[in-house]
Design an enzyme around this catalytic site. Sequence first.
Site, mmCIF file in Angstrom:
data_model
loop_
_atom_site.group_PDB
_atom_site.id
_atom_site.type_symbol
_atom_site.label_atom_id
_atom_site.label_comp_id
_atom_site.label_asym_id
_atom_site.label_seq_id
_atom_site.Cartn_x
_atom_site.Cartn_y
_atom_site.Cartn_z
ATOM 1 N N SER A 140 0.804 -1.227 0.000
ATOM 2 C CA SER A 140 0.000 0.000 0.000
ATOM 3 C C SER A 140 0.835 1.274 0.000
ATOM 4 O O SER A 140 0.332 2.344 -0.334
ATOM 5 C CB SER A 140 -0.952 0.015 1.209
ATOM 6 O OG SER A 140 -0.219 -0.074 2.420
ATOM 7 N N HIS A 154 -0.089 4.932 7.119
ATOM 8 C CA HIS A 154 0.502 5.489 5.910
ATOM 9 C C HIS A 154 0.877 6.955 6.124
ATOM 10 O O HIS A 154 0.360 7.613 7.039
ATOM 11 C CB HIS A 154 -0.471 5.354 4.743
ATOM 12 C CG HIS A 154 -0.949 3.950 4.532
ATOM 13 N ND1 HIS A 154 -2.178 3.511 5.006
ATOM 14 C CD2 HIS A 154 -0.357 2.890 3.940
ATOM 15 C CE1 HIS A 154 -2.318 2.231 4.697
ATOM 16 N NE2 HIS A 154 -1.233 1.827 4.049
ATOM 17 N N ASP A 159 -3.033 8.220 8.266
ATOM 18 C CA ASP A 159 -4.092 7.423 8.888
ATOM 19 C C ASP A 159 -3.593 6.477 9.969
ATOM 20 O O ASP A 159 -4.284 5.538 10.342
ATOM 21 C CB ASP A 159 -4.851 6.628 7.818
ATOM 22 C CG ASP A 159 -3.924 5.720 7.007
ATOM 23 O OD1 ASP A 159 -2.743 5.565 7.383
ATOM 24 O OD2 ASP A 159 -4.395 5.158 5.993
#
Length: 387
Positions: A42, A355, A352
């Site tokens: 991610s 990240h 968040d």
Amino acid sequence: MTMVSFIHVAFILFPCFLSLRAEEIKSSEACEFPALFNFGDSNSDTGCMASAFYPEVLPYGETFFHEPVGRASDGRLIIDFIAHHLGFPFLSAFINSIGTSYRHGANFAAGSSTIRRQNRTVFEGGTPFTFEIQTQQFSQFKERTGKFFTQGRKNSFRKHFPRPEEFAKAIYTFDIGQNDIAAAINNVGKEDSHAVISDIVDYFANQLRNLHGLGGRIFWIHNTGPIGCLPVAMPIHNAKTNVTPVAGYLDQNGCVNYQNDMAKEFNKKLKNIVVKLRAEFPDSSLIYVDMFSAKYEIISKANKEGFVDPSEICCGYHEDGYHLYCGNKAMINGKEIFAGSCDDPSKYISWDGVHYTEAANRWIANKIINGSFSDPPLPIAHSCRAQ
């Protein structure tokens, strides 16, 4: 030495000097990469998971794109800044079928991806897009796009894909391993973490060998970041930690030491395998990038660099033992809560809790693209010169 002798020697050496100077100039020229292919999780996913499963929702993407675009951030990722620095457009996710062009590369990274296969479903935080699957997707991509040229397809098809000869000249970037280390941390005490980390690195090496067999020659390899510094790992945000950590549990920046130690062990073994692969592939360029140090630097210099405390999270609700992640709604203590974003994401390192914000990604990208954290210390634009 007489003047005549000196002039004679200088005359003989002058062509050699020009030759050496020419080589110096040549070696300083930037590489002409025709394409960029990325593999990862991610941290560099530009739309794979959003295309395959559930799309991102606001406030993801709000800072730069002003809408969700499949990135786990408020804006651009490190791979976006790398692509821009090399003169490429944003990389399209390999499985994103709408309005995409792969003329200058493709992105195979997917959120939650691991190097090794994990015994988890997507709903348990797993993903089908392991590193092995990503390299298989690349293999399919190369084979199928090659047919557009060997079968005489029209230029309208060809203009969206790299030429067959460009795969060997392209740069291949990697940012994967964080989720493997997270899985190993969750299994501390249940398995031999040292053996597991060695196994993870061996899996990584085998996939690089596969990509080399498919024509890849220039590899830009990120190690894993300080996972113990992610805010969700810190006791201040961890609902499972109800007591003050013992001495030595945290470092001076509030990061969890044992988690960072596991990341460091992975990074050490990854660097060793990169050195081994250099010997295996003398025709290739392998750059090892110390992302751990780059990310730890921004965390340790947060206030000096204009950021708030690195433990603070921009988007999400993390209070009173509750974890409501960015963009979600829930009833908490009889009140509906929406996990929105902070007023100014540019002041935060963590978007968040897991990240990074666009501002932090830009800061980190600017640190690594010039080669300051690379072995050998080459800027990314010159990374083909490591052979």
